[in-house]
Design an enzyme around this catalytic site. Structure first.
Site, PDB file in Angstrom:
ATOM      1  N   GLY A  43      -3.216  -6.296  10.892  1.00 46.90           N
ATOM      2  CA  GLY A  43      -3.323  -5.242   9.886  1.00 46.90           C
ATOM      3  C   GLY A  43      -4.015  -5.688   8.622  1.00 46.90           C
ATOM      4  O   GLY A  43      -5.242  -5.773   8.553  1.00 46.90           O
ATOM      5  N   ASN A  49       6.365  -1.709  11.270  1.00 48.07           N
ATOM      6  CA  ASN A  49       5.639  -1.103  10.164  1.00 48.07           C
ATOM      7  C   ASN A  49       5.907  -1.955   8.918  1.00 48.07           C
ATOM      8  O   ASN A  49       6.560  -2.997   8.982  1.00 48.07           O
ATOM      9  CB  ASN A  49       6.103   0.353   9.975  1.00 48.07           C
ATOM     10  CG  ASN A  49       5.029   1.215   9.324  1.00 48.07           C
ATOM     11  OD1 ASN A  49       4.380   0.789   8.363  1.00 48.07           O
ATOM     12  ND2 ASN A  49       4.832   2.420   9.828  1.00 48.07           N
ATOM     13  N   THR A  50       5.415  -1.512   7.776  1.00 45.04           N
ATOM     14  CA  THR A  50       5.545  -2.316   6.552  1.00 45.04           C
ATOM     15  C   THR A  50       6.966  -2.293   5.996  1.00 45.04           C
ATOM     16  O   THR A  50       7.749  -1.388   6.279  1.00 45.04           O
ATOM     17  CB  THR A  50       4.600  -1.771   5.470  1.00 45.04           C
ATOM     18  OG1 THR A  50       4.832  -0.368   5.344  1.00 45.04           O
ATOM     19  CG2 THR A  50       3.150  -2.008   5.830  1.00 45.04           C
ATOM     20  N   GLY A  95      -0.175   6.955   2.010  1.00 48.54           N
ATOM     21  CA  GLY A  95       0.473   8.239   2.276  1.00 48.54           C
ATOM     22  C   GLY A  95      -0.211   9.071   3.349  1.00 48.54           C
ATOM     23  O   GLY A  95      -0.328  10.284   3.247  1.00 48.54           O
ATOM     24  N   LEU A  96      -0.656   8.382   4.411  1.00 48.20           N
ATOM     25  CA  LEU A  96      -1.214   9.063   5.587  1.00 48.20           C
ATOM     26  C   LEU A  96      -2.399   9.972   5.269  1.00 48.20           C
ATOM     27  O   LEU A  96      -2.495  11.084   5.772  1.00 48.20           O
ATOM     28  CB  LEU A  96      -0.117   9.871   6.311  1.00 48.20           C
ATOM     29  CG  LEU A  96       0.998   9.058   6.963  1.00 48.20           C
ATOM     30  CD1 LEU A  96       2.018   9.996   7.623  1.00 48.20           C
ATOM     31  CD2 LEU A  96       0.458   8.087   8.005  1.00 48.20           C
ATOM     32  N   ASN A 141       0.840  -1.190   0.000  1.00 50.31           N
ATOM     33  CA  ASN A 141       0.000   0.000   0.000  1.00 50.31           C
ATOM     34  C   ASN A 141       0.871   1.235   0.000  1.00 50.31           C
ATOM     35  O   ASN A 141       1.976   1.244   0.528  1.00 50.31           O
ATOM     36  CB  ASN A 141      -0.951   0.021   1.204  1.00 50.31           C
ATOM     37  CG  ASN A 141      -0.313   0.678   2.412  1.00 50.31           C
ATOM     38  OD1 ASN A 141      -0.284   1.906   2.525  1.00 50.31           O
ATOM     39  ND2 ASN A 141       0.227  -0.131   3.308  1.00 50.31           N
ATOM     40  N   ASN A 148      -2.865   6.801  16.762  1.00 49.13           N
ATOM     41  CA  ASN A 148      -1.660   6.697  15.949  1.00 49.13           C
ATOM     42  C   ASN A 148      -1.354   8.070  15.354  1.00 49.13           C
ATOM     43  O   ASN A 148      -2.196   8.677  14.701  1.00 49.13           O
ATOM     44  CB  ASN A 148      -1.870   5.656  14.846  1.00 49.13           C
ATOM     45  CG  ASN A 148      -0.615   5.425  14.029  1.00 49.13           C
ATOM     46  OD1 ASN A 148      -0.226   6.264  13.226  1.00 49.13           O
ATOM     47  ND2 ASN A 148       0.036   4.302  14.241  1.00 49.13           N
ATOM     48  N   GLY A 184       1.149  -8.236   5.132  1.00 47.25           N
ATOM     49  CA  GLY A 184       0.445  -9.494   4.860  1.00 47.25           C
ATOM     50  C   GLY A 184       1.232 -10.679   5.405  1.00 47.25           C
ATOM     51  O   GLY A 184       2.364 -10.526   5.894  1.00 47.25           O
ATOM     52  N   CYS A 208       6.570   5.592   8.616  1.00 49.93           N
ATOM     53  CA  CYS A 208       5.732   5.478   7.422  1.00 49.93           C
ATOM     54  C   CYS A 208       6.618   5.493   6.183  1.00 49.93           C
ATOM     55  O   CYS A 208       7.341   6.453   5.941  1.00 49.93           O
ATOM     56  CB  CYS A 208       4.714   6.608   7.331  1.00 49.93           C
ATOM     57  SG  CYS A 208       3.686   6.424   5.849  1.00 49.93           S
TER      58      CYS A 208
END
Lengths: 303, 243
Positions: A266, A193-194, A72-73, A69, A100, A218, A131
């Site tokens: 998530g 985070n990702t 972008g916040l 994804n 958050n 994932g 992020c």
């Protein structure tokens, strides 16, 4: 009767299940589907001082056992979150929520946290310094131990609520950054985070994501997240909220054995909107199967 | 939105790379033409959003194109296969805006959601005209199905191998209509937006994460604020669109 309760810096949760920020909005889309009061808590959509539209689309790309994804916040800004989203949430969620917070400067992080300080619905602040989808901020605070410590100090100075720093896996040594946050006064660590990733469209021969790269999440990332939580648990004394690829009750137990006190879910919410409720229902059975009476007793049990 | 198990009753190829799948299951949550469903496929992480072509109480008809590995796998599913489906997603078209003579314009796999819309408009006593646009004769489907509903139907093909040569916009210039409804590739939507003489509703496509408004993966800017294609769309009104 098994005991699923856990405690995050004094915030007692009925169970360790927390939908992760960015996959659960401000809660009410899911409240239409089930009573979200069954959750331990949830981490609301990453909120910044100013409203943000986010990145251009496409923002989503599928991967084997996961997705990328690049939102972008996108969020309405902290003022609207306080004046509109939190009152709406109050009608469907009676527990404490995790706020958050994202940012682009030390001042912005501090101001946003300060504004959330007065919100009694907020039980804990999760400060996102990781992020991967925004430039000039976000992850750049989370890839340098000095900057991570600086953010921690600034937000600690403006709030009495527990501060959990959300870390990026896109670093050489996540342990060093976690320690820097702990030394700077963080009450806990939220991770991971990702992972920064990419897919390329064979027809156009260009990246699928408009922003080229995005955050990979994932089931595929579970082993990476487990390894990092395990390493950080060895190095810090503060609690860890573990996340990354968790999608079953077994994954939750595994994450807690690695060292997580609570566990966020998530991407799995996006595929099965009922997954958190199902995991909470399945946990007692899985605990019995593995001779676990109390979840809080297994935290870090793999060490 | 509801999560339901649907069972494949039949599946057939109706044009080049285009399949019609009929499913049985509970369609209660589908409330408007132009809504979509999101289907879980074994071996693929994200669900596949597919627009609803037609439905009644216990039956759902989907028409989709095999554009990637997921839809290709789905086209090989046997009758009797159970599918995990999120139904009743998106806002859909509003038939109350149509006036007496609505114009429906579909391009390629943008055609299917117009079918149930056309059926509803006819049932409401309206006189819809339908323009179906395809690339070539091999791609054409549902011309007769729309005619059977009682609509006046024009077919265009880009290469002129069937019907009127050109795009749907080439067939609409001389028509008199009260409102338009369209679904298709974005360049087509934009062309219709530019030449249309009335207001209309346009259905958009975007890569989606969840399909039910949680992830912000498919956001767009409109004159009425930020919208999520999956939840606040996929249907937008002409006046709010920012290209």
């Amino acid at each position: 009767m098994v005991d699923t309760s856990v405690s995050l810096s004094g915030l007692v949760l009925d169970n360790p299940i927390i939908p992760a920020s960015g996959t659960f909005g401000y809660g009410y889309e899911y409240a239409e589907l089930y009573d979200i009061n069954c959750l331990g808590s949830f981490s609301f959509k990453g909120t910044t001082r100013e409203a943000r539209f986010g990145n251009p689309t496409p923002r989503i790309a599928e991967c084997p056992a996961g997705m990328i994804n690049s939102v972008g916040l996108q969020n309405p800004g902290v003022e609207k979150v306080i004046s509109e989203e939190l009152p709406k949430l109050k009608e469907c969620f009676s527990k404490k929520v995790i706020a958050n917070v994202g940012g682009f400067s030390l001042d912005e992080y501090a101001e946003t946290c300060q504004m959330l300080e007065s919100q009694e619905q907020v039980g804990l602040l999760e400060v996102n310094i990781s992020c991967p989808n925004v430039h000039n901020g976000g992850m750049s605070f989370g890839t340098d131990p000095k900057m991570a410590a600086e953010v921690t100090k600034r937000v600690k100075a403006v709030t009495t609520k527990p501060i959990y720093i959300k870390l990026s896996p896109n670093v050489t040594d996540i342990v060093e950054i976690a320690k820097a946050c702990e030394d700077a006064g963080a009450d806990g660590i939220s991770m991971i985070n990702t992972l920064l990733g990419m897919r390329i469209d064979l027809k156009t021969k260009k990246p699928i994501i408009a922003n080229k790269m995005g955050g990979f999440s994932g089931s595929a990332i579970l082993p990476v997240a487990l390894r990092m939580v395990y390493q950080v648990y060895d190095a810090v004394k503060i609690p860890i909220i573990g996340m990354g690829g968790v999608s079953t009750a077994k994954d939750v137990i595994e994450m807690m054995l690695a060292g997580a006190t609570a566990v966020q879910i998530g991407a799995a919410n996006l595929i099965n909107p009922f997954v958190c409720k199902e995991i909470i229902e399945q946990l007692p059975e899985e605990m019995t199967k593995y001779n676990i009476n109390s979840l809080s007793e297994i935290i870090g049990g793999a060490h | 939105m509801k999560q339901e198990i649907f069972v494949i009753k039949s599946q057939e190829k109706i044009a080049k790379d285009v399949f019609k799948m009929v499913l049985s299951g509970n369609t209660n949550d589908i409330t408007a033409p132009g809504q979509f469903v999101n289907i879980k496929l074994d071996g693929f992480y994200l669900r596949r959003p597919i627009s609803v072509c037609d439905y009644d109480k216990n039956e759902l008809t989907l028409i989709y194109k095999t554009v990637g590995e997921g839809t290709a796998a789905m086209s090989k599913y046997e009758n009797g296969t159970e599918l995990d489906v999120l139904t009743g997603l998106g806002n859909g078209y509003d038939t109350s805006l149509s006036g007496e003579k609505p114009l429906l314009l579909g391009g390629g796999v943008g055609v299917p959601p117009l079918y149930n819309l056309c059926k509803k408009l006819v049932a409401e006593g309206k006189k819809p005209t339908v323009i179906l646009g395809f690339n070539s004769a091999d791609d054409v489907f549902y011309e007769n199905e729309f005619k059977a509903l009682g609509a006046v139907v024009y077919v265009t093909t880009a290469d002129g191998s069937y019907g009127i040569k050109g795009f749907v916009t080439d067939a609409m210039s001389d028509l008199d209509y009260s409102f338009f409804y369209t679904c298709g590739p974005e360049p087509m939507l934009k062309a219709i937006y530019n030449v249309s003489k009335t207001s209309g509703q346009l259905s958009f496509e975007e890569r989606m994460g969840c399909g039910f408004g949680a992830c912000m993966g498919c956001s767009c800017k409109t004159k009425y604020g930020n919208k999520r294609i999956c939840k606040d769309g996929p249907v937008l009104i002409k006046e709010e669109i920012i290209w």
